[in-house]
Scaffold this active site. Structure first.
Site, PDB file in Angstrom:
ATOM      1  N   LYS A  35       0.837  -1.214   0.000  1.00 45.14           N
ATOM      2  CA  LYS A  35       0.000   0.000   0.000  1.00 45.14           C
ATOM      3  C   LYS A  35       0.866   1.256   0.000  1.00 45.14           C
ATOM      4  O   LYS A  35       0.589   2.229  -0.697  1.00 45.14           O
ATOM      5  CB  LYS A  35      -0.932   0.010   1.208  1.00 45.14           C
ATOM      6  N   THR A 121     -11.688   7.832  16.385  1.00 50.89           N
ATOM      7  CA  THR A 121     -12.750   7.978  17.386  1.00 50.89           C
ATOM      8  C   THR A 121     -12.424   7.062  18.563  1.00 50.89           C
ATOM      9  O   THR A 121     -12.374   5.843  18.408  1.00 50.89           O
ATOM     10  CB  THR A 121     -14.104   7.587  16.765  1.00 50.89           C
ATOM     11  N   LYS A 204     -17.163  13.683  19.749  1.00 53.61           N
ATOM     12  CA  LYS A 204     -17.236  12.868  18.544  1.00 53.61           C
ATOM     13  C   LYS A 204     -18.323  11.791  18.661  1.00 53.61           C
ATOM     14  O   LYS A 204     -19.141  11.590  17.759  1.00 53.61           O
ATOM     15  CB  LYS A 204     -15.858  12.240  18.276  1.00 53.61           C
ATOM     16  N   CYS A 260     -18.823   3.965  10.821  1.00 53.33           N
ATOM     17  CA  CYS A 260     -18.853   4.877  11.971  1.00 53.33           C
ATOM     18  C   CYS A 260     -20.121   4.790  12.816  1.00 53.33           C
ATOM     19  O   CYS A 260     -20.063   4.403  13.976  1.00 53.33           O
ATOM     20  CB  CYS A 260     -18.625   6.299  11.493  1.00 53.33           C
TER      21      CYS A 260
HETATM   22  C1  UGA Z   1     -20.438   9.690   9.688  1.00 53.85           C
HETATM   23  C2  UGA Z   1     -20.694  11.128  10.132  1.00 53.85           C
HETATM   24  O1  UGA Z   1     -21.724  11.698   9.311  1.00 53.85           O
HETATM   25  C3  UGA Z   1     -19.421  11.976  10.027  1.00 53.85           C
HETATM   26  O2  UGA Z   1     -19.668  13.282  10.530  1.00 53.85           O
HETATM   27  C4  UGA Z   1     -18.315  11.307  10.853  1.00 53.85           C
HETATM   28  O3  UGA Z   1     -17.082  12.015  10.747  1.00 53.85           O
HETATM   29  C5  UGA Z   1     -18.097   9.899  10.334  1.00 53.85           C
HETATM   30  O4  UGA Z   1     -19.342   9.165  10.441  1.00 53.85           O
HETATM   31  C6  UGA Z   1     -17.015   9.267  11.179  1.00 53.85           C
HETATM   32  O5  UGA Z   1     -17.253   9.047  12.369  1.00 53.85           O
HETATM   33  O6  UGA Z   1     -15.902   9.082  10.691  1.00 53.85           O
HETATM   34  P1  UGA Z   1     -20.223   8.477   7.300  1.00 53.85           P
HETATM   35  O7  UGA Z   1     -20.173   7.201   8.068  1.00 53.85           O
HETATM   36  O8  UGA Z   1     -19.224   8.728   6.223  1.00 53.85           O
HETATM   37  O9  UGA Z   1     -20.105   9.737   8.299  1.00 53.85           O
HETATM   38  O10 UGA Z   1     -21.655   8.532   6.596  1.00 53.85           O
HETATM   39  P2  UGA Z   1     -23.000   9.348   6.814  1.00 53.85           P
HETATM   40  O11 UGA Z   1     -23.147  10.336   5.754  1.00 53.85           O
HETATM   41  O12 UGA Z   1     -23.145   9.797   8.212  1.00 53.85           O
HETATM   42  O13 UGA Z   1     -24.076   8.177   6.541  1.00 53.85           O
HETATM   43  C7  UGA Z   1     -24.168   7.058   7.427  1.00 53.85           C
HETATM   44  C8  UGA Z   1     -25.349   6.191   7.068  1.00 53.85           C
HETATM   45  O14 UGA Z   1     -26.578   6.847   7.380  1.00 53.85           O
HETATM   46  C9  UGA Z   1     -25.462   5.794   5.584  1.00 53.85           C
HETATM   47  O15 UGA Z   1     -25.748   4.419   5.502  1.00 53.85           O
HETATM   48  C10 UGA Z   1     -26.622   6.604   5.071  1.00 53.85           C
HETATM   49  O16 UGA Z   1     -27.320   5.967   4.032  1.00 53.85           O
HETATM   50  C11 UGA Z   1     -27.495   6.700   6.319  1.00 53.85           C
HETATM   51  N1  UGA Z   1     -28.401   7.860   6.328  1.00 53.85           N
HETATM   52  C12 UGA Z   1     -27.904   9.125   6.376  1.00 53.85           C
HETATM   53  C13 UGA Z   1     -29.773   7.647   6.341  1.00 53.85           C
HETATM   54  O17 UGA Z   1     -30.258   6.488   6.317  1.00 53.85           O
HETATM   55  N2  UGA Z   1     -30.602   8.741   6.376  1.00 53.85           N
HETATM   56  C14 UGA Z   1     -30.137  10.014   6.418  1.00 53.85           C
HETATM   57  O18 UGA Z   1     -30.950  10.948   6.483  1.00 53.85           O
HETATM   58  C15 UGA Z   1     -28.744  10.212   6.402  1.00 53.85           C
END
Ligand code: UGA
Length: 430
Positions: A35, A121, A204, A260
């Site tokens: 990598k 985290t 967080k 996450c």
């Molecule tokens: C999440 C947080 O949004 C970030 O702020 C954080 O930094 C990150 O985790 C982390 O801890 O590293 P992420 O896991 O990339 O980010 O994705 P999200 O955009 O939060 O979506 C998570 C899940 O929720 C997805 O499966 C998405 O489809 C679902 N989701 C999201 C819903 O079902 N409904 C919504 O309204 C929004």
């Protein structure tokens, strides 16, 4: 400033390349030769829009360097960010062994004042534990402070989130470390929250737990709306228009996944348990999320007259959300495995996640495109709202399918239009 990131997953690689792009000299330490060699050539191990370009640009500009050797990076770094994984253990607790291992490994190379900050985290108390480890393993007095600088980026828009965050949280008990970290983050706009380590660590988890709570709340309102005849999407849209609530993270669907939210709510539940607090609300958030995934299976059964036995089901979208190839805790895993257990045959398509999905999902057929997936299918299920699925030519899809059924797990189609075309359609909450 010269800084080091240990770990080149989403958080490490994205944050490192953004800081390099701001003009810093950035080292990234990994532990897999293959990598690291690829990264040196600007080939990145994950799919993230815009990341390869920014990495390549900074490799060319000699601002970002990749190494396996701590001695290349640590001695000249003013700050070292630990950004390695904290996967969940069986009991939900975050596994911190890699964090502590790298903390121990960096000790011999500390040279001059260094801030050692966690980006991963981590449960409250972890940074203090890192401090203890460094003190325990240092040969002579090392001049260092520890800090917690949590990352809030979302996969799929990770670069934008890192360059333009809503807030920058810097948690440390040392003024010198705080000044250094504020100086490093200076070009990044956003509200600065300067606090102690424990608070930063908790922020967080609280943020991710609240996002998960919003989604499960939306899924609960969606379920209730389906039972009462209300239009759940209109309800949630109207609720979100209240500025105190906000409209984001109120989309009901197949549930939340990813590396996450599912992991962090389990870890926070574990922290709560250890601390003697019964976080019942969060247990329900997890339960509702499981029900949201199972809801897709029940809807599939409803459309296929109660039985999935020998039915061919086309699944569009496998990654846990669009614009990523990440399959970690993707709702598609739970949904597809339940469909298979009920006797269905699955033909799946995802624009980028099929390679990763193939390592996890067994006994399914991967298709080269949407058309091949829907051929002779009795049902089409949407599990990830990739843009390319939004405007599928449904009239063509109709000619290819054996039976005209759609379960829209992300509410991307207009029910009225789809039904007028002759499909039986079930969304979530409508
Ligand atoms: C999440 C947080 O949004 C970030 O702020 C954080 O930094 C990150 O985790 C982390 O801890 O590293 P992420 O896991 O990339 O980010 O994705 P999200 O955009 O939060 O979506 C998570 C899940 O929720 C997805 O499966 C998405 O489809 C679902 N989701 C999201 C819903 O079902 N409904 C919504 O309204 C929004």
């Amino acid at each position: 400033m010269t800084i080091t990131f240990i770990g080149h997953g989403y958080v490490g690689l994205v944050t490192a390349s953004v800081f390099a792009d701001l003009g810093n000299t950035v080292w990234v330490i990994g532990h897999t030769k293959e990598k690291i060699e690829k990264l040196k050539r600007g080939i990145i191990p994950i799919y993230e829009p815009g990341l390869e370009e920014i990495v390549k640009k900074n490799v060319r500009a000699k601002r970002i360097f990749f190494t396996l050797d701590y001695r290349d990076a640590i001695p000249e770094s003013s700050a070292v960010f630990i950004a390695v994984g904290t996967p969940p253990k069986e009991n939900g607790e975050a596994d911190l062994s890699t964090i502590f291992e790298v903390a121990k490994k960096l000790v011999p190379y500390l040279n001059g004042y260094t801030v050692i900050a966690t980006k991963s985290t981590v449960p409250v108390g972890t940074s203090q534990r890192i401090k203890e480890i460094i003190n325990q393993y240092k040969a002579q007095k090392a001049d260092f402070d520890v800090a917690s600088v949590p990352e809030f980026l979302r996969e799929g828009q990770a670069i934008y989130d890192t360059q333009s965050p809503d807030r920058v949280v810097i948690g440390t008990d040392s003024k010198k470390a705080e000044d250094l970290l504020v100086e490093l983050h200076e070009p990044i706009d956003g509200k600065y929250v300067l606090t102690n380590i424990e608070t930063a660590e908790m922020i967080k988890y609280a943020a991710n737990a609240f996002l998960a709570t919003k989604i499960s709340f939306a899924n609960s309102i969606a379920s209730l709306s389906e039972l009462t005849g209300a239009d759940g999407l209109k309800v949630l849209e109207a609720v979100g228009l209240d500025k105190r609530i906000g409209s984001s993270f109120l989309s009901p669907g197949a549930g939340f996944g990813g590396s996450c939210l599912p992991k962090d709510i389990k870890a926070l539940l574990s922290i709560a348990k250890t601390s003697g607090y019964d976080f019942g609300l969060l247990k329900e958030v997890d339960k509702v999320n499981n029900q949201a995934m199972k809801g897709i299976v029940s809807k599939s059964k409803r459309l296929l007259e109660g039985s999935l036995e020998n039915k061919t089901i086309a699944v569009l979208g496998l990654s846990f959300k669009p614009d990523t190839d990440d399959m970690r805790d993707a709702p598609s895993i739970v949904v597809i495995n339940s469909l298979i257990r009920a006797g269905a045959m699955i033909k799946a398509y995802d624009p980028v996640a099929m390679e990763n999905a193939g390592k996890i999902l067994k006994g399914i057929t991967f298709s080269k495109d949407c058309y091949q997936a829907v051929e002779d299918a009795d049902l089409l299920i949407i599990l990830t709202e990739w843009n390319e699925f939004r405007q599928l030519p449904l009239l063509e899809i109709k000619k290819l399918m054996r039976k005209l059924n759609i379960v829209d797990g992300r509410n991307i189609y207009d029910p009225k239009k789809v039904r007028e075309m002759g499909f039986s359609y079930l969304g979530v909450g409508r």
